[in-house]
Design a protein around this motif. Structure first.
Motif, PDB file in Angstrom:
ATOM      1  N   LEU A  14      -2.723  17.642   3.167  1.00 18.84           N
ATOM      2  CA  LEU A  14      -3.441  17.788   1.901  1.00 18.84           C
ATOM      3  C   LEU A  14      -3.946  16.435   1.411  1.00 18.84           C
ATOM      4  O   LEU A  14      -5.079  16.318   0.934  1.00 18.84           O
ATOM      5  N   TYR A  15      -3.098  15.399   1.523  1.00 17.91           N
ATOM      6  CA  TYR A  15      -3.527  14.061   1.127  1.00 17.91           C
ATOM      7  C   TYR A  15      -4.662  13.565   2.027  1.00 17.91           C
ATOM      8  O   TYR A  15      -5.579  12.874   1.564  1.00 17.91           O
ATOM      9  N   THR A  16      -4.603  13.927   3.320  1.00 20.15           N
ATOM     10  CA  THR A  16      -5.674  13.537   4.244  1.00 20.15           C
ATOM     11  C   THR A  16      -6.998  14.153   3.820  1.00 20.15           C
ATOM     12  O   THR A  16      -8.038  13.479   3.821  1.00 20.15           O
ATOM     13  N   ALA A 140      -2.801   1.663  -9.147  1.00 21.55           N
ATOM     14  CA  ALA A 140      -2.753   0.197  -9.096  1.00 21.55           C
ATOM     15  C   ALA A 140      -3.821  -0.292  -8.127  1.00 21.55           C
ATOM     16  O   ALA A 140      -3.934   0.223  -7.012  1.00 21.55           O
ATOM     17  N   PRO A 141      -4.626  -1.280  -8.503  1.00 23.23           N
ATOM     18  CA  PRO A 141      -5.685  -1.771  -7.605  1.00 23.23           C
ATOM     19  C   PRO A 141      -5.158  -2.290  -6.271  1.00 23.23           C
ATOM     20  O   PRO A 141      -5.813  -2.144  -5.244  1.00 23.23           O
ATOM     21  N   ALA A 142      -3.967  -2.915  -6.278  1.00 19.58           N
ATOM     22  CA  ALA A 142      -3.369  -3.444  -5.042  1.00 19.58           C
ATOM     23  C   ALA A 142      -2.057  -2.731  -4.793  1.00 19.58           C
ATOM     24  O   ALA A 142      -1.153  -2.747  -5.638  1.00 19.58           O
ATOM     25  N   ARG A 143      -1.932  -2.099  -3.612  1.00 19.46           N
ATOM     26  CA  ARG A 143      -0.727  -1.332  -3.278  1.00 19.46           C
ATOM     27  C   ARG A 143      -0.238  -1.781  -1.898  1.00 19.46           C
ATOM     28  O   ARG A 143      -0.898  -1.544  -0.897  1.00 19.46           O
ATOM     29  N   PHE A 144       0.945  -2.431  -1.869  1.00 18.65           N
ATOM     30  CA  PHE A 144       1.507  -3.006  -0.649  1.00 18.65           C
ATOM     31  C   PHE A 144       2.548  -2.079  -0.029  1.00 18.65           C
ATOM     32  O   PHE A 144       3.289  -1.390  -0.739  1.00 18.65           O
ATOM     33  N   CYS A 145       2.664  -2.130   1.296  1.00 21.22           N
ATOM     34  CA  CYS A 145       3.762  -1.468   1.995  1.00 21.22           C
ATOM     35  C   CYS A 145       3.889  -2.079   3.386  1.00 21.22           C
ATOM     36  O   CYS A 145       3.032  -2.850   3.821  1.00 21.22           O
ATOM     37  N   PHE A 146       4.963  -1.735   4.098  1.00 18.81           N
ATOM     38  CA  PHE A 146       5.053  -2.086   5.510  1.00 18.81           C
ATOM     39  C   PHE A 146       4.127  -1.160   6.293  1.00 18.81           C
ATOM     40  O   PHE A 146       3.872  -0.029   5.897  1.00 18.81           O
ATOM     41  N   CYS A 147       3.644  -1.674   7.428  1.00 20.02           N
ATOM     42  CA  CYS A 147       2.727  -0.892   8.251  1.00 20.02           C
ATOM     43  C   CYS A 147       3.449   0.306   8.869  1.00 20.02           C
ATOM     44  O   CYS A 147       4.595   0.196   9.306  1.00 20.02           O
ATOM     45  N   GLY A 148       2.791   1.452   8.906  1.00 16.46           N
ATOM     46  CA  GLY A 148       3.388   2.630   9.519  1.00 16.46           C
ATOM     47  C   GLY A 148       2.441   3.816   9.481  1.00 16.46           C
ATOM     48  O   GLY A 148       1.417   3.785   8.791  1.00 16.46           O
ATOM     49  N   PRO A 149       2.769   4.871  10.237  1.00 20.52           N
ATOM     50  CA  PRO A 149       1.935   6.072  10.261  1.00 20.52           C
ATOM     51  C   PRO A 149       1.778   6.678   8.869  1.00 20.52           C
ATOM     52  O   PRO A 149       2.720   6.652   8.070  1.00 20.52           O
ATOM     53  N   TYR A 150       0.622   7.200   8.579  1.00 16.71           N
ATOM     54  CA  TYR A 150       0.289   7.910   7.346  1.00 16.71           C
ATOM     55  C   TYR A 150       0.181   7.006   6.117  1.00 16.71           C
ATOM     56  O   TYR A 150      -0.259   7.457   5.059  1.00 16.71           O
ATOM     57  N   ARG A 151       0.565   5.757   6.225  1.00 20.41           N
ATOM     58  CA  ARG A 151       0.635   4.940   5.012  1.00 20.41           C
ATOM     59  C   ARG A 151      -0.730   4.541   4.470  1.00 20.41           C
ATOM     60  O   ARG A 151      -0.862   4.223   3.297  1.00 20.41           O
ATOM     61  N   ALA A 152      -1.737   4.581   5.342  1.00 16.72           N
ATOM     62  CA  ALA A 152      -3.087   4.284   4.864  1.00 16.72           C
ATOM     63  C   ALA A 152      -3.581   5.334   3.876  1.00 16.72           C
ATOM     64  O   ALA A 152      -4.544   5.100   3.139  1.00 16.72           O
TER      65      ALA A 152
END
Length: 215
Positions: A14-16, A140-152
């Protein structure tokens, strides 16, 4: 790799679809990291990982020069950490804060987002649908996370650590190869993420050890 249940896969589809028909604003550097009034930091659910992540929070707040910060986490995570920084608000995820889909409840979004957030950072090594969706819905204009599937789907800045790269790749420099072979607490993913953010904000303490990507 992040483990995703069948139910979560349906939600992610759904998010995709939502992302496919929605244009998100482009990040403007360095403006996106200037004048940060409210910062959101999401803790990992695992208590031990949360304790390691909490160690970098004070310096993360300082290098981003955030006027105030919210730390969000499961009860097992927030109770295992010592969080006493001035201007720091701790919000514990309760039983009613997670919808049956795994996404955050409207009440939790209102409590966390309030009048708005400038930067959101998810310190979870494995994707958590609740914190990921909350960071996205915070706008939030800038949203950080570790790299991983679906996180984009949820974040526009993913931190790629050297141990997320093939160690046999000849393009990896000797420093990164050593980093792959000799893990240590002082070289935890959270410390390395902090160093990357410090470099992005002009507070670099050491030579390059990892990379970051804008999505």
């Amino acid at each position: 790799m992040d483990r995703v249940s069948i139910k979560e896969r349906g939600v992610l589809r759904l998010y995709t679809c939502w992302r496919r028909f929605r244009t998100l604003p482009v990040i403007e550097f360095p403006d996106a990291l200037n004048q940060i009034e409210r910062l959101l930091i999401c803790l990992p659910a695992d208590p031990e990982e949360a304790r390691q992540a909490a160690d970098v929070i004070p310096e993360l707040i300082r290098c981003l020069q955030a006027e105030s910060a919210i730390v969000l986490g499961e009860q097992s995570a927030t109770t295992s950490c010592t969080l006493s920084e001035e201007g720091l608000q701790v919000i514990t995820i309760g039983d009613t804060d997670r919808r049956w889909t795994g996404s955050p409840s409207s009440d939790l979004i209102d409590r966390v987002v309030g009048s708005g957030l400038n930067v959101a950072v998810d310190l979870s090594l494995q994707m958590d649908l609740l914190t990921s969706a909350l960071c996205l819905q915070s706008k939030a204009p800038a949203r950080f996370c570790f790299c991983g599937p679906y996180r984009a789907l949820f974040f526009n800045i993913q931190i790629v650590l050297s141990d997320q790269t093939d160690p046999l790749n000849s393009e990896i420099d000797p420093i990164n190869q050593a980093d792959l072979l000799i893990p240590s607490l002082s070289n935890s993913p959270y410390v390395r993420l902090l160093h990357i953010v410090q470099r992005m904000t002009g507070h670099a303490p050491s030579p390059q050890e990892s990379t970051w990507q804008v999505k």
